[in-house]
Design a protein around this motif. Structure first.
Motif, short mmCIF file in Angstrom:
data_model
loop_
_atom_site.label_atom_id
_atom_site.label_comp_id
_atom_site.label_asym_id
_atom_site.label_seq_id
_atom_site.Cartn_x
_atom_site.Cartn_y
_atom_site.Cartn_z
N MET A 1 0.89 -1.39 0.17
CA MET A 1 0.20 0.16 0.29
C MET A 1 0.93 1.52 0.00
SD MET A 1 -3.52 -0.77 2.17
CE MET A 1 -4.35 0.90 1.88
N VAL A 2 0.74 2.18 -0.54
CA VAL A 2 0.93 3.61 -0.99
C VAL A 2 0.55 4.41 0.20
CG1 VAL A 2 1.51 5.44 -2.34
CG2 VAL A 2 1.27 3.19 -3.28
N HIS A 3 2.00 4.66 1.45
CA HIS A 3 1.26 6.25 2.11
C HIS A 3 0.72 7.55 1.61
CE1 HIS A 3 0.49 7.98 5.54
NE2 HIS A 3 1.86 9.16 5.41
N VAL A 4 -0.64 7.67 1.82
CA VAL A 4 -0.49 8.85 1.14
C VAL A 4 -0.57 10.30 2.01
CG1 VAL A 4 -3.01 10.76 -0.05
CG2 VAL A 4 -2.87 8.51 -0.52
N PRO A 5 0.02 11.43 2.13
CA PRO A 5 -0.26 12.07 3.19
C PRO A 5 -1.26 12.53 2.89
CG PRO A 5 1.04 12.93 1.26
CD PRO A 5 0.73 11.65 1.06
N GLU A 6 -1.69 13.02 5.07
CA GLU A 6 -2.65 13.31 5.48
C GLU A 6 -2.79 15.06 4.89
OE1 GLU A 6 -0.30 12.33 7.24
OE2 GLU A 6 -1.12 10.14 7.75
N ALA A 7 -2.21 15.56 4.62
CA ALA A 7 -2.39 17.08 4.34
C ALA A 7 -3.05 16.98 3.02
CB ALA A 7 -1.29 17.87 4.06
N LEU A 8 -2.36 15.57 1.88
CA LEU A 8 -3.24 16.12 0.05
C LEU A 8 -4.78 15.96 0.97
CD1 LEU A 8 -3.33 16.12 -2.69
CD2 LEU A 8 -2.40 13.44 -2.47
N GLN A 9 -4.81 14.25 1.81
CA GLN A 9 -6.64 13.78 1.75
C GLN A 9 -7.10 15.35 2.34
OE1 GLN A 9 -5.59 10.51 4.72
NE2 GLN A 9 -5.35 9.36 3.18
N ALA A 10 -7.43 15.86 3.54
CA ALA A 10 -7.39 17.03 3.84
C ALA A 10 -7.80 18.37 3.29
CB ALA A 10 -6.26 18.10 5.14
N VAL A 11 -6.10 18.37 1.79
CA VAL A 11 -6.65 19.64 0.76
C VAL A 11 -7.69 18.83 0.16
CG1 VAL A 11 -5.54 19.92 -1.34
CG2 VAL A 11 -4.60 20.65 1.21
N VAL A 12 -7.75 17.94 0.15
CA VAL A 12 -9.39 16.84 -1.76
C VAL A 12 -10.24 17.41 -0.83
CG1 VAL A 12 -9.93 15.26 -2.64
CG2 VAL A 12 -7.28 15.65 -2.12
N LEU A 13 -10.48 17.56 0.68
CA LEU A 13 -11.74 16.61 0.98
C LEU A 13 -12.17 18.22 1.75
CD1 LEU A 13 -10.99 14.26 4.20
CD2 LEU A 13 -12.87 14.21 2.30
N VAL A 14 -11.62 18.95 1.85
CA VAL A 14 -11.64 20.81 2.15
C VAL A 14 -12.46 21.16 0.31
CG1 VAL A 14 -11.27 23.11 2.71
CG2 VAL A 14 -10.70 21.01 4.08
N SER A 15 -11.79 20.83 -0.80
CA SER A 15 -12.35 21.18 -1.75
C SER A 15 -13.45 20.82 -2.09
CB SER A 15 -10.84 20.38 -2.99
OG SER A 15 -9.71 21.48 -2.52
N ALA A 16 -13.56 19.53 -1.56
CA ALA A 16 -14.73 18.94 -2.04
C ALA A 16 -16.18 18.78 -1.71
CB ALA A 16 -15.17 16.88 -1.88
N VAL A 44 -13.97 12.23 -7.65
CA VAL A 44 -13.15 10.68 -8.34
C VAL A 44 -11.60 10.97 -7.57
CG1 VAL A 44 -12.61 10.06 -10.24
CG2 VAL A 44 -14.43 10.30 -10.24
N ILE A 45 -11.22 12.14 -7.85
CA ILE A 45 -9.54 13.10 -7.30
C ILE A 45 -9.63 11.91 -5.20
CG2 ILE A 45 -8.52 14.19 -6.62
CD1 ILE A 45 -9.58 15.74 -9.28
N LEU A 46 -10.70 12.25 -5.08
CA LEU A 46 -11.35 11.77 -3.52
C LEU A 46 -10.88 10.63 -3.35
CD1 LEU A 46 -11.23 12.95 -0.83
CD2 LEU A 46 -13.64 12.78 -0.88
N PHE A 47 -11.75 9.52 -4.33
CA PHE A 47 -11.35 8.48 -4.08
C PHE A 47 -9.90 7.62 -4.25
CE2 PHE A 47 -16.27 8.98 -4.37
CZ PHE A 47 -16.75 8.08 -3.29
N VAL A 48 -9.78 8.44 -5.64
CA VAL A 48 -8.09 7.71 -5.62
C VAL A 48 -7.49 8.41 -4.13
CG1 VAL A 48 -6.41 7.93 -7.39
CG2 VAL A 48 -8.41 8.53 -8.22
N VAL A 49 -7.18 9.54 -4.22
CA VAL A 49 -6.30 10.09 -2.68
C VAL A 49 -6.90 8.77 -1.71
CG1 VAL A 49 -6.12 11.86 -0.83
CG2 VAL A 49 -5.71 12.02 -3.61
N LEU A 50 -8.06 8.47 -0.87
CA LEU A 50 -8.53 7.59 0.16
C LEU A 50 -8.15 5.80 -0.85
CD1 LEU A 50 -11.58 8.90 1.27
CD2 LEU A 50 -9.11 9.27 2.07
N GLN A 51 -7.51 6.00 -2.05
CA GLN A 51 -7.02 4.30 -2.35
C GLN A 51 -8.43 3.75 -2.81
OE1 GLN A 51 -4.18 2.85 0.39
NE2 GLN A 51 -2.96 4.56 -0.89
#
Length: 90
Positions: A1-16, A44-51
């Motif tokens: 599994m690839v580790h996705v930074p929490e900052a990227l997840q937060a940015v995508v969640l706020v954008s959504a 779609v981007i959010l789901f990709v980031v959340l794997q």
């Protein structure tokens, strides 16, 4: 599994969240469909980031292709029906 930074997840969640608010606040029907398509792409981007690529592919088809076509067809049919009702009254 690839580790996705929490900052990227937060940015995508706020954008959504911001795009969801934009969809609700948009009053023009055509613009709302377009903004909803952009919101779908953000999901779609959010789901990709959340794997979750399988969910992302499903969302891609539904939110950017199927839903806008169905809504536009319904609007066109409704407007066409209104024109024929007005013509019958004349």
């Amino acid at each position: 599994m690839v580790h996705v930074p929490e900052a990227l997840q937060a940015v995508v969640l706020v954008s959504a969240a911001l795009l969801a608010t934009a969809v609700v606040l948009t009053r023009n029907t055509l613009r709302q469909i377009i903004v909803n398509g952009v919101y779908g792409l953000m999901l779609v981007i959010l789901f990709v980031v959340l794997q979750a690529p399988d969910v992302a592919l499903s969302m891609l088809v539904v939110t950017t292709i199927a839903y806008p076509l169905i809504v536009l067809a319904a609007i066109a049919r409704t407007r066409r029906g209104k024109l024929t009702d007005e013509q019958e009254q004349e």
